[in-house]
Design an enzyme around this catalytic site. Structure first.
Site, mmCIF file in Angstrom:
data_model
loop_
_atom_site.group_PDB
_atom_site.id
_atom_site.type_symbol
_atom_site.label_atom_id
_atom_site.label_comp_id
_atom_site.label_asym_id
_atom_site.label_seq_id
_atom_site.Cartn_x
_atom_site.Cartn_y
_atom_site.Cartn_z
ATOM 1 N N LYS A 1 39.649 34.496 -85.156
ATOM 2 C CA LYS A 1 39.033 34.676 -86.479
ATOM 3 C C LYS A 1 37.995 35.801 -86.497
ATOM 4 O O LYS A 1 37.748 36.391 -87.539
ATOM 5 C CB LYS A 1 38.384 33.366 -86.954
ATOM 6 C CG LYS A 1 39.403 32.303 -87.334
ATOM 7 C CD LYS A 1 38.725 31.081 -87.914
ATOM 8 C CE LYS A 1 39.721 29.987 -88.205
ATOM 9 N NZ LYS A 1 39.138 28.864 -88.940
ATOM 10 N N ASP B 1 37.986 29.015 -95.546
ATOM 11 C CA ASP B 1 37.510 27.741 -94.978
ATOM 12 C C ASP B 1 36.390 27.109 -95.809
ATOM 13 O O ASP B 1 36.360 25.889 -95.977
ATOM 14 C CB ASP B 1 37.018 27.946 -93.541
ATOM 15 C CG ASP B 1 38.160 28.186 -92.574
ATOM 16 O OD1 ASP B 1 39.270 27.667 -92.808
ATOM 17 O OD2 ASP B 1 37.960 28.897 -91.574
#
Ligand code: ATR
Length: 295
Positions: free
Chosen positions: A75, A111
């Site tokens: 990420k 997220d």
């Protein structure tokens, strides 16, 4: 087995990069979404070691994918290769969704959205003026804290095994969210932890403790207080569906929620970024639940 029927038109490939990737539930979830909207799109897991991942990203112009997700440990690694990064992903410091626009790669973080959406759906949670205790200060914690701050919480306390990481997180977000009061500290099972839990509206476990059956609980039973009115506990872990931590909280009268909703809603947002269409959330949810049962 009958071969899958491919609708006429261009076939588009999507995927998720990670290492290891054995347990990813994103392929069945996104494939169900694509199929339900009759899109000729296919979603595949791409398990690459770091050197290969970097090689692929450095040749991004030749990349065949139209969009992709990133999971552990990529990420952050992906960020230098992107042409644009959304302000949210920049603030969180991680990208989990990339879309190819012309021959550029644009990065997003879904997220925080996934977390907040799961709170409102699963707990009817309203952030305004609330106090939240977050356990852990890694990547998942940063996304949750960002979402909570954007939604207007009053105070956030971050406890972490490595206290310096909790302090850095508070300092980073403290500069951005001036109206939120930040407190950091060490995560230790003692009576002050019990008092702290008791004084917060929501407790979120963002650490990986509870994933393995042999794991200790992040908060011991004796340090978990009985619930006052409408206090909630979230564990971002979804497998097992109820961690020992959630079990303890439930027996003490707290409302509980696992991480499945966050997984679903971060996925639905990625889906919308790629397709421009409203995600078939319930179809994707069903595929997720079936995939978990099959594991
Ligand atoms: P993620 O992206 O899932 O958040 P991460 O960035 O590696 O993963 O963060 C993992 C978090 O879980 C960290 O807060 C970590 O604490 P440290 O910063 O002290 O490493 C926490 N964590 C992992 N194992 C733990 C354990 N056994 N006890 C307490 N905290 C733990």
């Amino acid at each position: 087995m009958k071969p899958q029927r491919i609708a006429p038109g261009k076939i588009q490939l999507y995927g998720v990069f990670g290492f290891p990737l054995k347990h990813t539930l994103s392929p069945p979830m996104h494939q169900a979404g694509f199929d339900s909207l009759k899109l000729s799109r296919f979603y595949v897991p791409i398990e690459l070691k770091e050197t290969y991942f970097k090689k692929v990203m450095s040749k991004k112009k030749q990349l065949l994918l139209y969009g992709f997700n990133l999971t552990v440990p990529y990420k952050q690694t992906v960020m230098p290769y992107l042409d644009r990064i959304s302000p949210e992903a920049k603030a969180i410091g991680a990208v989990n969704t990339v879309v190819k626009k012309n021959s550029q790669l644009w990065g997003y973080n879904t997220d925080a959205y996934g977390f907040m959406q799961s709170l409102s759906e699963g707990l009817k949670w309203k952030s305004k003026g609330k106090s939240v205790l977050v356990l852990g200060a890694g990547g998942a914690s940063r996304a949750c804290v960002y979402g909570l701050c954007e939604a207007g919480v009053k105070q956030i306390t971050i406890l972490n095994r490595t206290v310096s990481k909790a302090r850095t997180l508070c300092r980073d977000f403290g500069m951005r969210f001036k109206k939120v009061e930040f407190v950091s500290g060490a995560l230790k099972n003692n009576t002050s932890l019990k008092e702290l839990i008791s004084n917060n509206d929501l407790i979120v476990n963002t650490t990986s403790l509870g994933l393995k059956a042999s794991d200790k609980t992040i908060v011991q039973n004796k340090f978990f207080p009985k619930a006052k009115k409408s206090q909630c506990v979230v564990d971002l872990i979804y497998s097992p569906s109820e961690t020992p931590f959630l079990k303890i909280a439930k027996t003490k009268g707290w409302k509980t929620l696992n991480g499945l909703g966050m997984l679903l809603h971060q996925g639905s947002k990625s889906f919308e970024i790629w397709t421009g269409k409203k995600a078939p959330v319930r179809v994707m949810e069903k595929a997720l639940t079936q995939a978990i049962k099959a594991k």
